[in-house]
Motif scaffolding. Structure first.
Motif, short mmCIF file in Angstrom:
data_model
loop_
_atom_site.label_atom_id
_atom_site.label_comp_id
_atom_site.label_asym_id
_atom_site.label_seq_id
_atom_site.Cartn_x
_atom_site.Cartn_y
_atom_site.Cartn_z
N ASP B 188 0.81 -1.07 0.14
CA ASP B 188 -0.05 -0.07 0.00
C ASP B 188 0.67 1.26 0.12
OD1 ASP B 188 -2.07 -1.45 0.05
OD2 ASP B 188 -2.94 -1.14 2.01
N ALA B 199 -6.22 4.69 -5.68
CA ALA B 199 -6.64 3.43 -5.01
C ALA B 199 -7.31 3.53 -3.81
CB ALA B 199 -5.31 2.94 -4.42
N ASP B 200 -7.45 4.69 -3.23
CA ASP B 200 -8.40 4.92 -1.83
C ASP B 200 -9.65 5.05 -2.33
OD1 ASP B 200 -6.12 4.81 -0.04
OD2 ASP B 200 -5.97 7.14 0.01
N ARG B 203 -11.02 1.73 -3.58
CA ARG B 203 -11.39 0.82 -2.52
C ARG B 203 -12.74 1.16 -1.99
NH1 ARG B 203 -6.21 1.40 -0.51
NH2 ARG B 203 -5.36 -0.24 -1.89
N LYS B 206 -18.19 1.05 -2.96
CA LYS B 206 -18.58 -0.09 -2.60
C LYS B 206 -19.85 -0.62 -3.71
CE LYS B 206 -16.55 -0.47 1.13
NZ LYS B 206 -15.18 -1.08 0.98
N PHE B 212 -11.92 -4.24 -7.17
CA PHE B 212 -10.44 -3.53 -7.14
C PHE B 212 -9.49 -4.27 -6.27
CE2 PHE B 212 -7.81 -0.55 -5.30
CZ PHE B 212 -7.09 -0.29 -6.24
N GLY B 214 -6.10 -3.25 -5.85
CA GLY B 214 -4.92 -3.07 -5.39
C GLY B 214 -3.99 -2.59 -6.50
#
Lengths: 347, 347
Positions: B188, B199-200, B203, B206, B212, B214
């Motif tokens: 990360d 990525a945040d 992630r 929902k 996803f 990473g």
């Protein structure tokens, strides 16, 4: 006569350490019999291996340490806990001047962090870079940076070009290597501003012992269009790993193809002698020897999965770099850029 | 029943145009007999080719133009001079709603410039991206952006992820594709800030119809670790071309190996049936169909060197995208991100 070199060896780094390390330095020593080795690691495991190699033993000093940098250790942990490890002590020996170059097949991030911390960057270099040879259609080229720096500015790229050319001059023995910046097109107007600015500086410098040819694209890496491919550490790391992944994809599919029928299996048997030259050319063991350039001292990174032959190949590159005084060459070339810029400013 | 699609065809783009274009759409039509074609280009060259294909002729409207976008034309020149070219008119047909999708094997930069100028980016998308399928060990994955944008921020990367997943759902028929950001490590903490920020967001979302996972590294592209590899246009272009160059390096060396002796030549003859599956899998003609995603209309880019089979493969992908309403899917998924962020802000 070439100077005899002392190599500081991390005997505990790599998937097959310490056996392949000791066997590797023994192989390298047969090509350079005057070489001395400072071997760092677990005496209980290394001494029995050295005992089988009396010639190597006579040229080696074994320094015991039970500390080790593991493959899953983070750079920050290595800095805290790794100073007395086989890796840390090997780098320290270069710093102390008791060895000319350190070599390790261990954890890359840890090696980079320890080397940078202990040796510091050399005057005129803002950031060190990881360089490595790569197989090409013409033979071998080098690319840098392969991941030491995620973001790079134009000064970094210029310095990488100079260091890469010096590496090729010492390790591959080319007097005026071709150098290019990796870009998304070969036209002058394409790409990032940092790349275009670096190209302007390299193009304007008339006294560097290199032939700057402008830009190359990703497909030119494998064709061996130039001797030195310069890029930032993010792009270089992605390109290197993409090339490795693609080579493995093709060879895996080739293996499947040969196993697909009785006829293909027989074909493989008949062709296997020729196929060996392909395998040899693509084998990372034959292109081993990544180096952190730009530090006050030489630190070489062998592939973690190298065999003894691969480690020996990295050791002989390390000897070349040390004998040809790579760090002095880089310093002189950096000064040429400064002189050229001063002359351009005065004109 | 699936909707019948009208395709606007630039008959003059590509190394082997117009012959391979007409033969390609004729092949594609046998799989989707209801498809209609608007064919743009030089009537004197195209009509004789259509005359040999009565079924295709019945499904086609030939629109003459003598203007052409050449392969060495710069994007800026194409914008000035290419509006009435076969390429420009094909895109215009999508804009006017007379065609569902345009396809060209011509100059990529010109196609991108004309498509962006004529169709404009869709609401919610800051920048369009070039996506294409790639051969992997598992079959096929897609990567984007392959060169539309040299620099990308985290929003661009998030949008690329959404568009890439929608492409895979429509063209490869996977309901919940795996998506990852290309990085220099899978942990990360590694990599550029823009990648970590993207990525945040991915992630935290929902309700997107994608999984996803990473980060992936360069070598994971060829293994097919994920269905959609997301990256900026600089890195994606370098990775794509590095992969192509490496595949060619290995196959060139393989050819040399097979030619090296009588025995290897015989081996090749015995193995050639199995080797054909390798060649088929790596053949760009079998993974044809780059698309500019993020515009108010579908524009597909075939490889310039495609043969008729490759062009047909791109045409069938274009039909899939149009029938499954790729642009609507992307719009809906963009709204899901907005809804998720609003919900997170309200919570």
């Amino acid at each position: 006569m070439a100077k005899n070199i002392t190599i500081a060896v991390d005997a505990m780094g790599g998937d097959h350490a310490p056996d392949m390390v000791i066997e590797g330095i023994a192989q390298a020593r047969t090509f350079f019999p005057g070489t001395q080795f400072l071997v760092f690691g677990d005496e209980a495991r290394i001494k029995p291996l050295l005992d089988k190699q009396p010639d190597l033993t006579a040229a080696s000093t074994l320094v015991h340490t039970s500390d080790v940098v593991t493959s899953d250790m983070k750079p920050s942990q290595a800095l805290r806990k790794g100073r007395q490890s086989s890796m840390g002590l090997a780098i320290q020996a270069v710093k102390d001047g008791t060895a000319d170059v350190a070599i390790s097949a261990g954890n890359t991030g840890a090696l980079m962090a320890l080397a940078k911390f202990l040796l510091r960057t050399m005057p005129g270099i803002d950031r060190p870079a990881l360089i490595s040879p790569l197989p090409t259609l013409r033979g071998e080229s080098v690319m840098l940076d392969l991941g030491a720096n995620v973001e790079c500015d134009s000064n970094n790229l210029v310095q990488f070009g100079i260091m890469g050319a010096a590496y090729v001059r010492t390790v591959l023995g080319l007097s005026n290597p071709t150098v290019a910046l990796l870009n998304v097109g070969v036209e002058d107007l394409k790409g990032k501003d940092s790349i275009k600015a670096a190209a302007d500086v390299l193009r304007a410098s008339k006294h560097l012992p290199l032939d700057f040819v402008g830009f190359v694209e990703g497909n030119h890496i494998a064709t061996g269009e130039v001797d030195v491919v310069v890029t930032d550490g993010f792009t270089g790391n992605v390109a290197l790993k993409t090339a490795e992944g693609t080579a493995r994809l093709v060879t895996d599919l080739l293996g499947r193809a040969f196993r697909s029928s009785m006829s293909t299996k027989l074909g493989y048997l008949l062709a296997r002698h020729g196929l060996r030259s392909l395998r040899d050319h693509m084998d990372p063991n034959n292109h081993n020897g990544g180096v952190f350039l730009g530090l006050n001292g030489l630190v070489m990174k062998s592939h973690g999965g190298a065999n003894a032959h691969g480690f020996a190949s990295a050791v002989t590159s390390a000897i070349d770099m040390a004998q040809n005084d790579l760090i002095r060459l880089i310093s002189e070339d950096l000064q040429r850029i400064v002189d050229d810029e001063a002359a351009a400013g005065a004109a």
